[in-house]
Design an enzyme around this catalytic site. Structure first.
Site, PDB file in Angstrom:
ATOM      1  N   ARG A  88       1.005  -1.216  -0.022  1.00 49.07           N
ATOM      2  CA  ARG A  88       0.040   0.024  -0.005  1.00 49.07           C
ATOM      3  C   ARG A  88       0.989   1.289  -0.072  1.00 49.07           C
ATOM      4  O   ARG A  88       0.629   2.349  -0.551  1.00 49.07           O
ATOM      5  CB  ARG A  88      -0.984   0.044   1.188  1.00 49.07           C
ATOM      6  CG  ARG A  88      -1.909  -0.956   1.379  1.00 49.07           C
ATOM      7  CD  ARG A  88      -3.015  -0.868   2.138  1.00 49.07           C
ATOM      8  NE  ARG A  88      -2.926  -1.573   3.506  1.00 49.07           N
ATOM      9  CZ  ARG A  88      -3.344  -2.809   3.757  1.00 49.07           C
ATOM     10  NH1 ARG A  88      -4.070  -3.269   2.940  1.00 49.07           N
ATOM     11  NH2 ARG A  88      -2.775  -3.388   4.738  1.00 49.07           N
TER      12      ARG A  88
ATOM     13  N   PHE B 292     -10.530  -5.264  -6.999  1.00 51.71           N
ATOM     14  CA  PHE B 292     -10.641  -6.120  -5.934  1.00 51.71           C
ATOM     15  C   PHE B 292     -10.120  -5.367  -4.591  1.00 51.71           C
ATOM     16  O   PHE B 292      -9.422  -5.512  -3.834  1.00 51.71           O
ATOM     17  CB  PHE B 292      -9.653  -7.342  -5.875  1.00 51.71           C
ATOM     18  CG  PHE B 292      -9.949  -8.275  -7.278  1.00 51.71           C
ATOM     19  CD1 PHE B 292     -10.993  -9.086  -7.321  1.00 51.71           C
ATOM     20  CD2 PHE B 292      -8.941  -7.917  -8.423  1.00 51.71           C
ATOM     21  CE1 PHE B 292     -11.129  -9.710  -8.472  1.00 51.71           C
ATOM     22  CE2 PHE B 292      -9.218  -8.540  -9.608  1.00 51.71           C
ATOM     23  CZ  PHE B 292     -10.218  -9.570  -9.681  1.00 51.71           C
TER      24      PHE B 292
ATOM     25  N   ASP C 195     -15.347  -3.707  -6.451  1.00 57.11           N
ATOM     26  CA  ASP C 195     -15.276  -4.997  -5.582  1.00 57.11           C
ATOM     27  C   ASP C 195     -16.613  -5.612  -5.794  1.00 57.11           C
ATOM     28  O   ASP C 195     -17.613  -4.617  -6.091  1.00 57.11           O
ATOM     29  CB  ASP C 195     -14.996  -4.812  -4.052  1.00 57.11           C
ATOM     30  CG  ASP C 195     -14.503  -6.264  -3.441  1.00 57.11           C
ATOM     31  OD1 ASP C 195     -13.526  -6.041  -3.207  1.00 57.11           O
ATOM     32  OD2 ASP C 195     -15.317  -6.631  -3.034  1.00 57.11           O
ATOM     33  N   SER C 196     -16.865  -6.691  -5.583  1.00 56.68           N
ATOM     34  CA  SER C 196     -18.120  -7.339  -5.675  1.00 56.68           C
ATOM     35  C   SER C 196     -18.911  -7.397  -4.388  1.00 56.68           C
ATOM     36  O   SER C 196     -19.890  -7.719  -4.363  1.00 56.68           O
ATOM     37  CB  SER C 196     -18.001  -8.940  -6.183  1.00 56.68           C
ATOM     38  OG  SER C 196     -17.020  -9.420  -5.356  1.00 56.68           O
TER      39      SER C 196
ATOM     40  N   ASP D 162      -5.698  -6.869  -7.212  1.00 56.14           N
ATOM     41  CA  ASP D 162      -4.978  -7.727  -5.723  1.00 56.14           C
ATOM     42  C   ASP D 162      -6.320  -8.701  -5.865  1.00 56.14           C
ATOM     43  O   ASP D 162      -7.126  -8.512  -4.783  1.00 56.14           O
ATOM     44  CB  ASP D 162      -5.069  -6.716  -4.798  1.00 56.14           C
ATOM     45  CG  ASP D 162      -4.868  -7.491  -3.574  1.00 56.14           C
ATOM     46  OD1 ASP D 162      -4.268  -8.761  -3.794  1.00 56.14           O
ATOM     47  OD2 ASP D 162      -4.905  -7.071  -2.713  1.00 56.14           O
TER      48      ASP D 162
ATOM     49  N   CYS E 227      -2.195 -14.078  -4.516  1.00 59.11           N
ATOM     50  CA  CYS E 227      -1.904 -14.619  -3.198  1.00 59.11           C
ATOM     51  C   CYS E 227      -2.107 -16.101  -3.169  1.00 59.11           C
ATOM     52  O   CYS E 227      -2.381 -16.707  -2.106  1.00 59.11           O
ATOM     53  CB  CYS E 227      -2.601 -13.899  -2.178  1.00 59.11           C
ATOM     54  SG  CYS E 227      -4.574 -13.916  -2.440  1.00 59.11           S
TER      55      CYS E 227
HETATM   56  N1  SAH Z   1      -6.825  -5.268  -2.170  1.00 58.54           N
HETATM   57  C1  SAH Z   1      -7.543  -5.524  -0.813  1.00 58.54           C
HETATM   58  C2  SAH Z   1      -7.752  -6.836  -0.514  1.00 58.54           C
HETATM   59  C3  SAH Z   1      -8.486  -7.609  -1.779  1.00 58.54           C
HETATM   60  S1  SAH Z   1      -8.966  -9.063  -1.327  1.00 58.54           S
HETATM   61  C4  SAH Z   1      -6.726  -4.798   0.389  1.00 58.54           C
HETATM   62  O1  SAH Z   1      -5.638  -4.394   0.121  1.00 58.54           O
HETATM   63  O2  SAH Z   1      -7.419  -4.663   1.418  1.00 58.54           O
HETATM   64  C5  SAH Z   1      -9.926  -9.714  -2.586  1.00 58.54           C
HETATM   65  C6  SAH Z   1     -11.197  -8.929  -2.854  1.00 58.54           C
HETATM   66  O3  SAH Z   1     -11.854  -9.410  -4.002  1.00 58.54           O
HETATM   67  C7  SAH Z   1     -12.348  -9.037  -1.756  1.00 58.54           C
HETATM   68  O4  SAH Z   1     -12.843  -7.942  -1.127  1.00 58.54           O
HETATM   69  C8  SAH Z   1     -13.490  -9.694  -2.512  1.00 58.54           C
HETATM   70  O5  SAH Z   1     -14.774  -9.378  -2.290  1.00 58.54           O
HETATM   71  C9  SAH Z   1     -13.144  -9.131  -4.058  1.00 58.54           C
HETATM   72  N2  SAH Z   1     -13.577 -10.097  -5.234  1.00 58.54           N
HETATM   73  C10 SAH Z   1     -13.694 -11.460  -5.378  1.00 58.54           C
HETATM   74  N3  SAH Z   1     -13.954 -11.794  -6.504  1.00 58.54           N
HETATM   75  C11 SAH Z   1     -14.362 -10.609  -7.174  1.00 58.54           C
HETATM   76  C12 SAH Z   1     -14.746 -10.505  -8.500  1.00 58.54           C
HETATM   77  N4  SAH Z   1     -15.078 -11.425  -9.435  1.00 58.54           N
HETATM   78  N5  SAH Z   1     -15.180  -9.133  -8.976  1.00 58.54           N
HETATM   79  C13 SAH Z   1     -14.854  -8.100  -8.039  1.00 58.54           C
HETATM   80  N6  SAH Z   1     -14.354  -8.462  -6.814  1.00 58.54           N
HETATM   81  C14 SAH Z   1     -14.141  -9.480  -6.326  1.00 58.54           C
END
Ligand code: SAH
Length: 396
Positions: free
Chosen positions: A213, A229, A251-252, A301, A341
């Protein structure tokens, strides 16, 4: 009562001797006694020589997890206290150094306490018990944590699927201390976050991305940013604070985006520069491509597409898909900050996937930095599985 004994097949002692903590069912020749869930067993090699003490897990493919290689070490409260204290001591000074009050205090196998994860959010501890052995010592662990850390409360988030593999039911709730708000406020690198420790993903926050970050903060000045994400906005906040001209966050998860909105205003950041979209990243990247939208910095991510190596092929296609789309959406000179990850995807493979995506996009992509998990998630050299977060910063 004497500990039960497991005897390994000839040749299968090698992984224990190389200090790898997992003993697979296929490595076991015989079991003497009837060890139950999480019971401590003595591990012998084929010649009946002592190798280790381990926690037994009767139904898991990872049939035992090594506690100690020292024959004189008895697995009891004092042993756990020693390991827990050592783990916390290894992080002494890290809060100041990393400029945060949110830290992973115990990272399971990598800290010599298989199956135990403890994250600290200000005065609250969040604990996950992921193995039968850790579960066996649950009350001792809670007691030790309360004495050593003296938090206001300890909340359990053992509500994860992998517990089923260990024959354990999911569990969550307050286990020690004062009743609490479900939201805890933390700080990191000069920004504040509200973390939902009871209902959020993982233990509430992706602590492992802290240093990355900070990288995004440093790269964002004057850039139009797309954060895919985004969860509760870790990268979004850093991009805004770092001087991005605008940040689109996708995000979803509706609740995560609500929290993101809140975090933006909590820090007095300009809400007019923050566009928030609830939806599927795969679909949205295509929509942006069709609309000819472009960005100067894109963060990808995603969640674990390949928890284990058996899902690597399908996951590779998914990684390539989003990375190819992102590369196309980047302006020339733009930056891609991309992560995996997935335990099932090695750093080498991840880099190959990104190279393949660049090739398909017919661009020269230059890797200018390699990223990993933050130092409170150490990688135990003898346990490569503890290395999971791979990131690349690439320039188009
Ligand atoms: N970058 C974030 C962590 C991401 S974790 C941080 O630093 O805090 C992964 C995220 O992807 C989750 O919030 C989950 O809700 C989202 N997610 C999973 N599949 C998805 C999709 N197909 N489209 C959009 N978001 C998605």
């Amino acid at each position: 009562m004497a500990d039960a004994v497991i005897v390994l097949r000839a040749g299968r002692e090698k992984s224990v001797l190389t200090r790898h903590p997992w003993i697979f069912a296929s490595a076991i020749d015989s079991v003497e006694g009837t060890p139950g869930l999480g019971d401590t067993v003595v591990v012998l090699d084929g010649k009946k020589k002592f190798l280790a003490r381990a926690a037994y897990s009767p139904s898991s493919q990872i049939r035992a997890r090594v506690w100690s290689l020292d024959e004189n070490e008895i697995i009891e409260r004092a042993f756990l206290e020693k390991r827990i204290k050592a783990s916390i001591e290894r992080r002494a000074g890290l809060k100041a150094y990393e400029n945060t009050d949110a830290l992973r205090l115990i990272y399971g196998e990598a800290d010599g306490i298989p199956g135990l994860v403890v994250d600290q959010y200000a005065n609250t501890l969040v604990m996950q018990l992921l193995s039968a052995g850790a579960e066996k010592f649950r009350s001792e662990i809670v007691e030790i944590l309360s004495e050593v850390v003296k938090p206001e409360q300890i909340f359990e988030r053992s509500d994860v699927e992998i517990r089923q593999l260990e024959g354990l039911q999911p569990r969550e709730g307050l286990v020690w201390g004062k009743p609490m708000d479900h939201v805890v406020e933390i700080f990191e690198n000069g920004l504040k976050y509200q973390v939902d420790v009871t209902g959020g993903q993982k233990t509430g926050f992706y602590i492992d991305q802290r240093r990355n970050r900070q990288k995004v903060y440093e790269l964002s000045k004057g850039r139009q940013v797309l954060n895919c994400f985004c969860y509760t906005g870790g990268f979004t906040l850093n991009a805004l604070a770092g001087g991005a001209t605008g940040v689109t966050s996708v995000d979803s998860s509706g609740p995560a985006l609500e929290q993101l909105k809140h975090n933006v205003s909590l820090n007095g950041l300009d809400e007019a520069k923050s566009e928030i979209i609830e939806g599927d990243v795969f679909t949205l990247l295509r929509k942006f491509r069709d609309q000819a939208r472009s960005f100067d910095l894109i963060v990808l991510d995603p969640p674990k597409f390949a928890p284990t190596i058996s899902q690597a092929e399908k996951a590779s296609r998914a990684y390539k898909d989003i990375n190819l789309l992102a590369i196309k959406l980047l302006r020339l000179g733009g930056i891609l900050v991309t992560f995996s990850c997935s335990g099932g995807i090695s750093r080498d493979l991840f880099q190959k996937i990104i190279a393949g995506a660049a090739l398909d996009a017919s661009v020269d992509l230059r890797i200018i930095d390699q990223l990993s998990q933050s130092p409170d998630h150490p990688v135990l050299a003898s346990f490569p599985e503890s290395f999971y977060l791979k990131g690349l910063i690439c320039e188009k």
